[in-house]
Scaffold this active site. Structure first.
Site, PDB file in Angstrom:
ATOM      1  N   PRO A 157       0.768  -1.247  -0.189  1.00 20.27           N
ATOM      2  CA  PRO A 157      -0.037  -0.027   0.101  1.00 20.27           C
ATOM      3  C   PRO A 157       0.965   1.381   0.054  1.00 20.27           C
ATOM      4  O   PRO A 157       1.917   1.155   0.585  1.00 20.27           O
ATOM      5  CB  PRO A 157      -0.692  -0.113   1.317  1.00 20.27           C
ATOM      6  CG  PRO A 157      -0.027  -0.902   2.312  1.00 20.27           C
ATOM      7  CD  PRO A 157       0.783  -2.029   1.182  1.00 20.27           C
ATOM      8  N   LYS A 158       0.417   2.355  -0.572  1.00 24.07           N
ATOM      9  CA  LYS A 158       1.101   3.344  -0.625  1.00 24.07           C
ATOM     10  C   LYS A 158       0.618   4.399   0.438  1.00 24.07           C
ATOM     11  O   LYS A 158      -0.379   4.904   0.329  1.00 24.07           O
ATOM     12  CB  LYS A 158       0.865   4.483  -2.021  1.00 24.07           C
ATOM     13  CG  LYS A 158       1.915   5.471  -2.053  1.00 24.07           C
ATOM     14  CD  LYS A 158       1.626   6.060  -3.479  1.00 24.07           C
ATOM     15  CE  LYS A 158       2.712   7.450  -3.481  1.00 24.07           C
ATOM     16  NZ  LYS A 158       2.218   8.613  -2.616  1.00 24.07           N
ATOM     17  N   VAL A 159       1.115   4.277   1.751  1.00 23.57           N
ATOM     18  CA  VAL A 159       0.644   4.700   2.919  1.00 23.57           C
ATOM     19  C   VAL A 159       0.836   6.257   2.993  1.00 23.57           C
ATOM     20  O   VAL A 159       2.088   6.858   2.487  1.00 23.57           O
ATOM     21  CB  VAL A 159       1.392   3.974   4.283  1.00 23.57           C
ATOM     22  CG1 VAL A 159       0.871   4.631   5.364  1.00 23.57           C
ATOM     23  CG2 VAL A 159       1.329   2.653   4.151  1.00 23.57           C
TER      24      VAL A 159
END
Length: 560
Positions: free
Chosen positions: A123-125
């Site tokens: 995930p691209k946090v």
């Protein structure tokens, strides 16, 4: 071959759209617009990087930054793709932060993945990037991303974040990690909740002077271990053992863009412990850390989510007159995609509402989808340097005007035709606003029921009406003659609900004309005010003339 053709078409479409959005500005106007937006973004950058506050939503900032880049490309003032944050710290990163290149779509991602193997998705946090340096098993230093080469010393702050392990062992005892400090969330569903300005909130907490307990509301997601174990599985296992468990939980092996898309969609709808704005696909094999430089990472890319709200440029302001005579304002937009829906228009509302919004062509507005997928305006995020607003038409219309055609009645007249053709009134399938305009322009209707006199030949020879469709329309027009009396009265715009009209048990025009105000007032949902409106309506000269005309056409209920 088909894949390469699809890729070529995608590239050509992107290039076409890129050129299409270039504003038709003079060089002087372009310079002024670009300069103003540059100054605003610089101010936002200073607020964010130096003071940890944000006066603008993260998504709006990102989209306006992209808009600025597009304008610069259009007018030959392009800057490098990677914008370096302002240097606000002197601590050198042991390993530079590279940043991540964004993929435009699934096709671009597929092309990138074809040349690589052993790929993983994370995930691209959405938070702020940090370097964690461990020496002899202890957290030695924490550094903000800064400009990727140097950043601020965040060590004391990070030591107060309970989610960050203060001691580690084994291969991590002397290591450099890169990750994202994020705002901890419980069951955050990105699809429903959006970004909540998480990035700015984290930056604000990290910039505060006081060492507040609120730092425990932060977590960390490690996404890179430069010079770590060669196998991704070994990296994930060691990180999890040390306490960085989220990395192992949310890192998945993928073979192609279809698999990435499935994971991306699942995380978009799932309950997660953090805010995200897309996914990152990375190759397990990375170069030695001494080769890492800002903007130079070829081993990872991002595929961001489409924003819940999009910044759109207002192209024109248009005024529409509804069947009741009310003037509404519509903004025509440069097309944007919202949840797979192409949005080119948004209803602003009344003239007064438009004036309160203060929207002019050239402005940038934030648009999202309300219930049932209807576009709505959330905010005006940027106003152009030159603002010329059109003059709204005079408010000369009401619920009893424009049953008969005239130059000044054009819009309300068309609205009445659209209304009477709708499913709930006469049910004329296969014709909408464009069709009514074509018929009226060609045959110059006298009033809203003039279409009943059209012949098959006239319909067939109407520009804008396909010959294959003309026979269907003639059939629909003939069927309308058999509609119940109440449907025709609704088409005439009687100010009653269908339920009230049905309850009246009116079955003829002559009977309706004799009904008193007291009679109408006793109907369900009809008060004294509405009853007076019905009396005004049936006594109106245009309505009486239409009733007589329908009687001559032997429409059910209107015959003498």
């Amino acid at each position: 071959m088909k894949v390469w053709m699809a890729i070529l078409i995608s590239i050509l479409c992107w290039q076409s759209s890129a050129w299409a959005v270039c504003p038709a500005w003079s060089p002087a106007r372009a310079q002024e617009e670009i300069s103003r937006l540059q100054q605003q973004i610089k101010q936002w950058d200073d607020d964010y990087w130096k003071e940890g506050k944000s006066e603008v939503e993260d998504g709006v900032y990102d989209q306006l930054s992209a808009r600025l880049t597009q304008w610069q490309r259009c007018f030959g003032n392009e800057t490098p793709d990677v914008m370096m944050p302002p240097l606000n710290g002197a601590v050198i990163h042991p390993v530079a932060h590279t940043g991540v290149r964004k993929m435009a779509d699934k096709i671009a991602l597929s092309l990138w993945m074809r040349e690589r193997s052993d790929l993983w998705v994370q995930p691209k946090v959405d938070g702020v990037a940090v370097t964690l340096v461990y020496r002899d098993g202890k957290l030695n230093k924490a550094i903000s991303r800064g400009n990727g080469l140097k950043g601020e010393d965040w060590t004391q702050k990070v030591r107060l974040i309970s989610a960050v392990p203060q001691t580690v062992s084994g291969p991590l005892a002397n290591s450099t990690l890169q990750g994202e400090i994020f705002l901890k969330r419980e069951g955050h569903i990105q699809q429903q909740m959006g970004g909540i300005n998480a990035r700015a909130k984290v930056a604000g907490l990290m910039m505060r002077q006081d060492d507040s307990d609120t730092l425990n509301s932060l977590g960390v997601f490690v996404w890179a271990w430069p010079d770590g174990p060669q196998l991704m599985t070994d990296r994930l296992k060691e990180l999890a053992t040390a306490g960085f468990t989220l990395t192992q939980t949310y890192t998945r092996a993928v073979k192609n863009a279809d698999e990435v898309a499935r994971v991306r969609n699942a995380w978009w709808k799932a309950k997660l412990p953090f805010v995200t704005d897309g996914v990152v696909v990375r190759a397990a094999k990375e170069p030695e850390s001494r080769h890492w430089l800002p903007g130079q990472a070829e081993w990872l890319v991002a595929w961001k989510y489409q924003p819940v709200a999009q910044v759109a440029e207002v192209k024109t302001i248009q005024f529409a007159v509804g069947k009741s005579g009310k003037i509404s304002v519509v903004a025509s937009l440069a097309p944007v995609m919202l949840d797979d829906k192409k949005v080119q228009r948004v209803n602003i509302g009344s003239v007064r509402r438009w004036q309160e919004w203060d929207i002019a062509p050239g402005d940038q507005i934030l648009v999202s989808l309300a219930g049932q997928g209807i576009p709505r305006i959330d905010d005006v995020v940027w106003r152009g340097a030159e603002r010329t607003k059109p003059t709204p038409p005079e408010n000369r219309f009401n619920s009893l005007t424009c049953y008969f055609a005239s130059d000044v009645c054009q819009e309300q007249f068309i609205s009445r035709l659209v209304w009477l053709g709708s499913k709930q009134v006469l049910g004329l399938d296969g014709i909408g606003e464009a069709g009514w305009r074509a018929l009226h322009q060609t045959h110059r209707f006298e009033h809203i029921f003039s279409w009943l006199l059209l012949t098959p030949e006239q319909l067939q020879n109407t520009p804008g009406i396909a010959k294959s469709k003309s026979a269907q329309l003639w059939h629909q027009f003939n069927l309308a003659r058999k509609q119940p009396f109440t449907r025709w009265v609704m088409a005439m715009g009687i100010p009653l609900t269908r339920a009230a009209l049905n309850a009246s048990d009116e079955r003829s025009w002559s009977q309706l004309l004799l009904s008193t105000e007291q009679f109408w007032q006793q109907l369900p949902g009809t008060g004294s005010g509405r009853a007076r409106q019905v009396i005004e309506w049936k006594e109106n000269a245009q309505i009486k003339k239409l009733g007589s005309w329908l009687a001559a056409q032997q429409i059910t209920g209107f015959e003498p």
